[in-house]
Each structure stands twice: as C-alpha cells, then as structure tokens.
Motif scaffolding. Structure first.
Motif, PDB file in Angstrom:
ATOM      1  N   SER B  76       0.778  -1.242  -0.046  1.00 32.28           N
ATOM      2  CA  SER B  76      -0.040  -0.038   0.109  1.00 32.28           C
ATOM      3  C   SER B  76       0.823   1.315  -0.047  1.00 32.28           C
ATOM      4  O   SER B  76       0.417   2.093  -0.671  1.00 32.28           O
ATOM      5  CB  SER B  76      -1.108   0.079   1.179  1.00 32.28           C
ATOM      6  N   PHE B 205      -4.499   5.472   1.462  1.00 33.52           N
ATOM      7  CA  PHE B 205      -3.759   4.314   0.829  1.00 33.52           C
ATOM      8  C   PHE B 205      -4.094   2.839   1.633  1.00 33.52           C
ATOM      9  O   PHE B 205      -4.246   2.989   2.704  1.00 33.52           O
ATOM     10  CB  PHE B 205      -2.209   4.472   0.601  1.00 33.52           C
ATOM     11  N   ASP B 206      -4.422   1.908   1.008  1.00 31.01           N
ATOM     12  CA  ASP B 206      -4.591   0.758   1.646  1.00 31.01           C
ATOM     13  C   ASP B 206      -4.413  -0.560   0.790  1.00 31.01           C
ATOM     14  O   ASP B 206      -4.902  -0.276  -0.421  1.00 31.01           O
ATOM     15  CB  ASP B 206      -6.252   0.711   1.991  1.00 31.01           C
ATOM     16  N   SER B 207      -4.338  -1.603   1.254  1.00 33.76           N
ATOM     17  CA  SER B 207      -4.374  -2.660   0.744  1.00 33.76           C
ATOM     18  C   SER B 207      -4.782  -4.036   1.794  1.00 33.76           C
ATOM     19  O   SER B 207      -4.206  -4.042   2.661  1.00 33.76           O
ATOM     20  CB  SER B 207      -3.182  -3.318   0.035  1.00 33.76           C
ATOM     21  N   GLU B 248      -8.301  -2.129  -3.391  1.00 37.32           N
ATOM     22  CA  GLU B 248      -7.244  -1.653  -2.732  1.00 37.32           C
ATOM     23  C   GLU B 248      -6.714  -0.416  -3.655  1.00 37.32           C
ATOM     24  O   GLU B 248      -7.184  -0.480  -4.910  1.00 37.32           O
ATOM     25  CB  GLU B 248      -6.067  -2.956  -3.035  1.00 37.32           C
TER      26      GLU B 248
END
Lengths: 422, 438
Positions: B76, B205-207, B248
């Motif tokens: 991420s 942001f992310d996953s 994501e």
C-alpha cells in the motif's frame, strides 16, 4: 475563543490518575521493572513499565464489551471515562430533556490517538496457520471455525473512538490519529481546533497504547532504542528508552459551554504546534529543528513568548540522539533563560501513542501544584544537553504556564501550551 | 462574508483497480464495467469470498525518486508513493528549501501493518503449534529485521511521503476505517484554513487484499460472496446487493490556499469547500437505518462550505453495496436534500472499482474533483432492480451523465461510526464568490 480543560484522566504503570502518577514521580518511584506479561528471562532487554494490577472488567465496568476490545482499548475507554466523570459530563447530559440531549451530543466531539496495529493482534491467526501448515486452501476453509468472527472489529484502531462515542453519546466531529508517538497530542490539538472552529462545544481527546509485547520489544532493541537498566532523560549515561503502556484523556470545552453548565475548569488550552522533519522514519536532526518549530508554532498560536512559560515537560525519552536534539531545540527557543524542565518517561515508561497526552495531563497536574517533579534517575546531566534545566530534585515553578513536547517516528513533533487553573 | 481561508485542489493522482493513473481510471469508471474478478495475489480458493478488485501491474508501477525508500514500505505504501507522485507532478508545485515548513501531509492509512509473509515467518518459527513462544521470537528472522519493523509502523507511509517530497510542516496519519481518506483530506483542509500550513499533500492508501485482510471481512460476512459473477458483485443501491467488493489502492490531492494557487496561475480542479464530520454512536459496523450520523456529516459539510442543499448537483455516495449502508445513506440523502433530493445526481464509483477502505474517501475526492472539472458524472454500474428504499435517489445509471456541477459531496462512512463528508465547489463559482468579496 478560550478552550478550557474541565476534566482529565490517565492510567499507566505508575498510577491510575494524573494525581497518583505525579505523586509517584515526586516520590521518586518508577513503574519500570522486569516484564511480567511474557517470559523475557533470556532477553537482552527485559524492562518495561506495565500496568501490573490490570483488571479489564473493573477498568471499563462492562464484561460484554471486553469481547469487542483489546488491552489498549481498555486503557483508552477508562481514561476517557475518568475525564468525562471529572467534567460532570454524563450527569449533565442526563439532566437535559430529550431534544437538548440530542443537541448536546451533536456538539460534543471525540478525538483519539491510537497506536494502530500491534503485532499481537494478528496472533489470533496462529492456531489456524499452524493447522493449515502453509496450505492456503485449508486456511480459507477452516477460517470460520477457528478464528473469532469479531476479529476485525476487535482490531480496529478506532475502537476507543467508537465505544466511547456509544457509551457517552458523543456524536460530533471526531478523528482517530495513528501517528506513532504524537497521536495523543495531535488528538488534543485537533480537538481544541474543533472547538475554536465552532464545530463542537466540547470534546474528549485521548491517547492510548499497549506496546509491551515480544515482537515490539525486540524490534525496539534491534533499532538500538532500549535502555539496559534505567531510562535516564538528559543524563550523560542514558542509553535508551523503555516501553510503557496506558492512556490519558482530557475534556476540552469552550468557555461558554463550561460556564453554561457550571463546570469547574482545571486548566486552559492555550495553543499547539506541529512540525515534521521529513527525513525518514527513524532519522532525527541533530539540531532538533522539528521540535523547535513545533514549540515556536505553539507559542505563536497561544500568543505567548518563551519567557511566559513556567514549566517544560520534555519528551525526554532517554535515547541519546532524541534527548540531545531536544536539548538543542529547547536552547534555540529559550536561550539562557530556560524555566525548569522535567520529563516523566523515567517513571511511566514510554507509552507511545499515549505519551504526549499523558504528559499533558501530568504537566497540567504538576503546574497546578506549581512544581517541576524531579527526575529520580538523573545522576549527571549530559554536557551535550547543557542549558536544559533538569534536576533530580523537585523544584518550584514561577508561572502557571506549562509547555509539553512530544516527538515520534517520522521526525514528527508536536507541542502544546496550557495554563493551570487552581 | 467568508472569514475562512479557501482551499483549492490543484493536483490529483490515483492508483486503483480501475487504472493506475487518472485518465485510465476515469475511462474505466465511465465504461461502467466493474473490476471485480477472482483474486490472483494469493490462493483464496478456500475462502467464502474469492473475488476482489485488485490493482493490476503493481510491480511495474513507475516509481521515481530513491528506490531504497521502498525497503521501508509495503504494497500500500508503493501505491501511495505512485499516486502522490502523480498528484505533485499534476499540481506543478513542490516544496522548496524556503517554504517546506509551510507544506503539510495528512494521510489515511490502512490497518494491515504486517504482510502475510512476515506473519507466516513468525508463526512458522515462533508459534509452530499456534501459540507464540516468546523465547523463539529472539531467533526468528522477521522479528530481527528492522526493515520489517519500519514497514509496520503507523507512520511508515507519511514518513515515506514527507521524505520523498521534502515536506516539513504539519504531518499526520489518521485511521477511521472506511472514513480514513475523507477525514485525512478534511484534516488537511483545516490545517490550511487555520494557517498551520499553506499547501498540503493529502490522501489515503490501503490494501486489505491479503489473507488476513480478506479473512476479517469474510468472518463478518461483509463482502459479497458472488464468486461466480464477480463483475456483478458490487451493485450499490440494487435490491439484490449482498456485500461489498474489496478493492485496494491510493488517492492523493494537492491542496493549496486559494490565493497562493491563483497567484501562481495554477489549474484549479475545484475548491475543497467543506468538511463535515460526525460520529454515529450507534453500532460498530452500521449507521442507523434512519441515516442518523451520515445526515449530520452532510449537513456539517454544507454548512462549512456555505452551501445550501439545493446547490448540490452530485453526490458521490459511500455506496458500499452492503444492505445496511446503502439503505441508511439513501435515508440520509432524503433528509438532507428534502424536496430537492430528486435533483441531486448520485453514483457510487465502488460499483466499478470496489471498496478501497482507507483509500476510498481519497480516491472518491479525486473523482469529485474530476466530475466538476469535466462537467461529467461517472455512472453507478450494475444497477438493475433499484432497492425501493433507494428509489427516491436520481442514480446515474450505466453511462456517464453530462452535467455542470456547482457543488459535489463525497461521503465516507466508516466501521466504528465515523462519518466524513467533503464538499467541493466549481472553481468558476468560487472565483465569482471571491470577486464579490465573499
């Protein structure tokens, strides 16, 4: 607009209220001891400041809730409850009629600094992973029968915000800050700004963390950050920090709101400042530039001069570079006329996300007593920190204005100024 | 008379399942073809949900700057660096030695701090039977790797970004689950307004497309299990919706104090005009069916922007495609817009790119900025049978709709009860207000 402090609460290894923790510091008692929560007997560094009489059910008074929260959350919910109780929040809300209660709730905000993910939250998957032995198909198939269905909800970094909101009926502006050590202090700053903006009439601002776990301890050691025998802020022999755990909370309130409900202020929030150095996660500038700019911004925000400050609560985490550079920052702002400087981490350990706001509650308590608590582990002040007026003995302070400094990974720095009210 | 500093959006950047730059994403959104597909980044064959919207070509993302920085970052964080780079280049302004103290950076970060491979290493070596043996941690490779520690820190992302771009002012990371991205941008807006900084890089942001991330949502039955029709799985406001599609990515905007942006002749996408923020204090995962919670966030955003409900032309809904979210959000829109609700065009771009969790609000802020700039509203894909509870909404279906947008709203409603609503105004309208002395 004046922002008042109408309640404060705290818990850490050194005590379960700001007053008890300041008492411990003045008495020279540190909560730092050999870790008891796991077997650290063969470890290169074995010291931390744990809450040793931990009783979750007693701290939050609700057994059902314990299924949805973790140790760090327990501390946070406790500290918020203490601060709100001191502010007379629930009692006042319940005295209002239904319509007034709804309005009161919407004008009450909540800002929480949280440690974010600890390592041990993922250990709930270890039994499943041991069973699956690397077979991801089996991992997926056995998931529902092996892992607590509430795992994700128990792991949310914003759990304290959520549950304090539900328990106390807070519905206004809110935030959860996961910014390492500065999280709790940023919660205080953002909460105060929500009041100044008129978005809220009062907020509860808190910080909580529980980082004393095997992986975190070892990582801090591998990064060269942990002390061998004691946390000695600004001492020539200092060799590192030591982890603590706990939480602290403040109720901040507009002057009009506090007056309208007859709340008794214990302090006034005067201003805050934030600055980063932008040189990477673990890097710090020797000259303490970020800390100096955060302090200067807080002074400007408060409309004060350095000479108005009576007491400085330094970050003082005991690592060689952090204390040295913090000393440089303090010299830059205060020059030769530095008021008494103290620090509390030698007694409380370093509770990471909680540390800044914990120091705010302790600094306010000390300033109300007009005392700079001594640093009991200080033996010989480091010549490289010359001019930083630390002492082993508790001293009197000349003004009711306290500056609190907080520094964290990523070169982040925050500072706040408060005035103690008797 | 407006006594608040106004804030302009002058740069945008994204990495999303719908495309790894703004133009690719915009085209995919307008195609109304969903990105839902079988998971490829790990073996999800045993999971109840085996589909997601993944970022394609993550390893080939064009990274500039010091590649050594990546040792400090996870998947991420890589998304964040790329999206932020786009936004900064798009804005055409960067911190200098003279003004870097006047730049801020606020990010919404994900909650997945440890990669599954790192977790598996710790388990295999220190918890072979499922219980951690602390003594074994001492010899475990991952637990002795300072880089693994750095990647796991809550400030890992903001540290990478401030170092990459030389930002030295207000810097913070926030996490309110699915509201994180919106709250990060709102926090940056307020920092500029109060004069703490003049410019800011803000986003999220992310996953969570990973075994542990997906597991958390499967255990709650929050994700759609339409494994045989992944492209139909995300269908916000449809009567048959049954959960969200996990996505994501990252989204970033460059925010500038209005006068500073105008003075340098910047291209302004939109005014970031308002930030509304409320706490539902109802349940952990849902807001009240009445819309209580989201209602206050939207009303606060409008009030903060000095806008009336009737000024709103577009609502980028949170629209997760879970039964409760869409119903509660539709009810909130009915209360906020009242008799005008039929005049507000609504779409959930999660229908195409899935739910980017902590990045969702940031990417959707970019979508709103583009909708204003291009006078075009991206469609809500996969809507066949409108839920009767949502029938009062004017949902943009199947194809983009041309419409000049005076004010757009973007909702982000998080687990834990945090609700974020951002308000955006057409820059020509803001110029007119500024000229009129307001």
């Amino acid at each position: 607009m004046r922002v008042l402090v109408t309640g404060s609460g705290a818990i850490c290894g050194a005590g379960a209220s700001p007053a008890a923790i300041v008492d411990a510091a003045i008495a020279g008692r540190s909560a730092i001891a050999e870790v008891a929560s796991f077997d650290a007997s063969g470890w290169p560094r074995r010291l931390a400041a744990e809450v040793t009489d931990y009783n979750a059910a007693k701290l939050v008074g609700d057994r059902k809730l314990l299924k949805l929260i973790r140790r760090s959350d327990v501390f946070g919910i406790y500290a918020c409850g203490e601060a709100l109780a001191q502010a007379g929040y629930d009692a006042h809300r319940q005295s209002l009629d239904e319509a007034a209660q709804a309005d009161f709730a919407e004008q009450t905000g909540c800002y929480v600094g949280s440690g974010g993910g600890a390592f041990n939250v993922n250990y709930d998957y270890f039994p499943l992973m041991a069973e699956a032995r690397g077979d991801m198909g089996a991992f997926g198939r056995e998931l529902a029968s092996t892992v607590n269905p509430m795992w994700l909800l128990r792991t949310l970094p914003n759990n304290v915000l959520c549950h304090v909101g539900i328990r106390h009926g807070l519905k206004g502006p809110n935030g959860c800050i996961t910014n390492h050590t500065t999280s709790g202090m940023l919660a205080a700053i953002e909460g105060a700004e929500a009041i100044r903006d008129g978005e809220a009439d009062r907020v509860v601002s808190a910080g909580h963390d529980a980082p004393i776990e095997p992986q975190t301890m070892l990582y801090y050691h591998r990064c060269g950050l942990l002390a061998a025998s004691a946390l000695r802020p600004f001492d020539a022999r200092r060799d590192g920090s030591l982890l603590g755990e706990g939480a602290a909370a403040l109720v901040l309130e507009s002057e009009a709101s506090a007056a309208a409900r007859g709340a008794q202020p214990v302090g006034e929030y005067l201003g805050g400042g934030v600055a980063c150095e932008g040189e990477g996660l673990l890097n710090l500038r020797e000259d303490g530039d970020g800390a100096a700019r955060a302090i200067e911004a807080a002074l400007a925000d408060a409309g004060l001069r350095a000479g108005d400050v009576g007491l400085i609560v330094a970050h003082g985490n005991g690592t060689p570079l952090s204390d040295r550079s913090e000393g440089a920052a303090l010299r830059r702002v205060f020059g030769a006329s530095m008021p008494p400087v103290t620090a509390f981490k030698w007694a409380t350990g370093h509770p990471l996300a909680a540390s800044g706001i914990l120091d705010v509650t302790l600094g306010l308590e000390a300033a109300r007593r007009r005392l700079a608590p001594g640093i009991a582990t200080l033996e010989s002040p480091d010549p490289a920190c010359a001019g930083v007026s630390v002492a082993r003995e508790t001293r009197a302070v000349a003004s009711d204005v306290v500056l609190v400094v907080c520094r964290g990974f990523g070169g982040t720095n925050a500072a706040v100024l408060l005035r103690a009210l008797a | 008379m407006n006594d608040k500093r106004r804030v302009a959006i002058t740069g945008v950047g994204v990495v999303t399942p719908a495309g790894n730059d703004v133009e690719s994403m915009w085209a995919r959104l307008n195609s109304a073809r969903s990105c839902g597909a079988p998971i490829t980044t790990f073996d999800a064959s045993g999971f109840s949900t085996r589909i997601a919207a993944e970022v394609r070509g993550a390893d080939a993302l064009p990274l500039t700057g010091d590649r050594k920085l990546l040792k400090f970052g996870n998947r991420s964080h890589r998304f964040a660096l790329v999206a932020a780079e786009q936004a900064m280049a798009d804005a055409g302004v960067a911190p200098t030695a003279r003004d870097r103290h006047r730049w801020g950076c606020v990010v919404g970060t994900g909650m997945m701090t440890v990669s599954f491979d790192e977790l598996a290493s710790v388990q295999a070596n220190a918890a072979p039977e499922g219980e951690l043996d602390a003594a074994k941690v001492l010899d475990e490779a991952t637990s002795n790797d300072p880089m693994a520690f750095c990647r796991s820190q809550s400030t890992a992302g903001v540290s990478l970004l401030t170092k990459r771009f030389g930002i030295a002012g207000y810097a913070s990371s926030v996490h309110t689950a699915c509201a994180s991205g919106g709250q990060a941008i709102g926090t940056a807006l307020r920092a500029i307004r109060r004069g703490a900084v003049d410019r800011a890089l803000a986003g999220g942001f992310d996953s969570m497309v990973s075994p542990v991330g997906l597991a958390g949502f499967c255990l709650l039955s929050a994700v759609s299990a339409d494994n045989d029709a992944p492209e139909r799985a995300s269908r916000p406001f449809d009567a048959t919706r049954n959960g969200f599609l996990l996505g994501e990515g990252a989204g970033f905007v460059v925010l500038e104090e209005w006068g500073a942006a105008v003075a340098r002749g910047a291209r302004i996408y939109a005014e970031l005009a308002g930030d509304g923020n409320s706490l539902s204090s109802y349940r952990i995962t849902d807001s009240h069916p009445s819309g209580d919670g989201p209602i206050q966030a939207m009303q606060r955003a409008l009030r903060d922007a000095g806008a009336a409900p009737s000024d709103v032309d577009y609502l980028n809904a949170h629209g997760t495609s879970t039964p409760m979210n869409d119903r509660s959000e539709a009810a909130a829109a009915a209360v906020v817009f009242g008799a005008d609700v039929g005049n507000v065009a609504v779409s959930s771009t999660k229908s195409v790119m899935g739910h980017l969790i902590a990045a969702a609000g940031a990417v959707e802020a970019v979508v709103c900025a583009l909708a204003i700039q291009r006078s075009s509203l991206p469609p809500n894909a996969n809507l066949r049978d409108v839920d009767p509870d949502c029938a009062h909404l004017d949902i943009v279906r199947d194809a983009p709709r041309e419409r000049r947008v005076r004010v757009a709203l973007s909702n982000s409603l998080g687990f834990g009860g945090s609700n974020s609503c951002l308000a955006f105004r057409h820059p020509d309208d803001t110029r007119a207000l500024v000229e009129a002395g307001r």
